[in-house]
Design a protein around this motif. Structure first.
Motif, short mmCIF file in Angstrom:
data_model
loop_
_atom_site.label_atom_id
_atom_site.label_comp_id
_atom_site.label_asym_id
_atom_site.label_seq_id
_atom_site.Cartn_x
_atom_site.Cartn_y
_atom_site.Cartn_z
N GLU A 293 0.83 -1.20 0.00
CA GLU A 293 0.00 0.00 0.00
C GLU A 293 0.87 1.25 0.00
N LYS A 294 0.22 2.42 -0.04
CA LYS A 294 0.93 3.68 0.09
C LYS A 294 1.15 3.99 1.57
N TYR B 276 5.55 3.82 -1.58
CA TYR B 276 4.89 2.52 -1.63
C TYR B 276 5.61 1.60 -0.67
N LEU C 236 6.03 -3.35 -5.56
CA LEU C 236 5.91 -1.92 -5.27
C LEU C 236 6.18 -1.07 -6.50
N MET D 166 3.65 1.55 -8.33
CA MET D 166 4.09 2.91 -8.60
C MET D 166 3.84 3.27 -10.06
#
Length: 154
Positions: A4-5, A56, A107, A111
């Motif tokens: 996740e962020k 991320y 990740l 992105m």
């Protein structure tokens, strides 16, 4: 593993990961520089996180074990970056005990998907030998340019 962020609550762990990345990349960092980085990074994250800095993360429960930063800058448009939005990948780092499991690749793909949705024209990075194959695997290519990469320290 959760992907996740990062959020504002993650600034402490992001600071630790940034320092770990820098120490692995640069070697020993002078104590005065390390103290300055540790003191200033939380304020930087507060100002930029989820605005023009997307981070991320891969979480093993509450612990962040891998991260990838994307700094987005809007410049005057050019045929090379037609929307004016450009990205720079920074601080792709995975804790040593979690490496070679595909976390950084996951990740990076997140992105890239988000960058497309935000109309980012190009994303650049400087690859270490260790990261080079990862970046190639998600589509990055070597760039031959007629320009010289230059800088000045102030």
């Amino acid at each position: 593993m959760t992907f996740e962020k990062a959020t504002a609550q993650d600034t402490g762990m992001l600071t630790e990961l940034r320092i770990a990345y820098l120490q692995e990349d640069l070697g020993e960092i002078e104590a005065v520089d390390l103290e300055l980085i540790e003191s200033l990074l939380p304020g930087y994250y507060e100002k930029h996180l989820n605005r023009n800095l997307m981070v991320y993360v891969a979480r093993n429960e509450k612990d962040i074990v891998s991260c990838a930063f994307l700094l987005i800058v809007e410049k005057p448009m050019s045929p090379s970056f037609i929307t004016g939005k450009t990205g720079t990948v920074l601080n792709v780092y995975t804790k040593p005990e979690y490496r070679k499991k595909g976390y950084a690749k996951k990740l990076m793909n997140m992105m890239l998907e988000d960058a497309k949705a935000e109309n980012v024209s190009i994303i650049e990075l400087k690859a270490t030998e260790d990261g080079y194959s990862l970046y190639q695997s998600v589509g990055f290519e070597d760039v031959a340019a007629k320009y010289h990469n230059m800088r000045i320290s102030l």
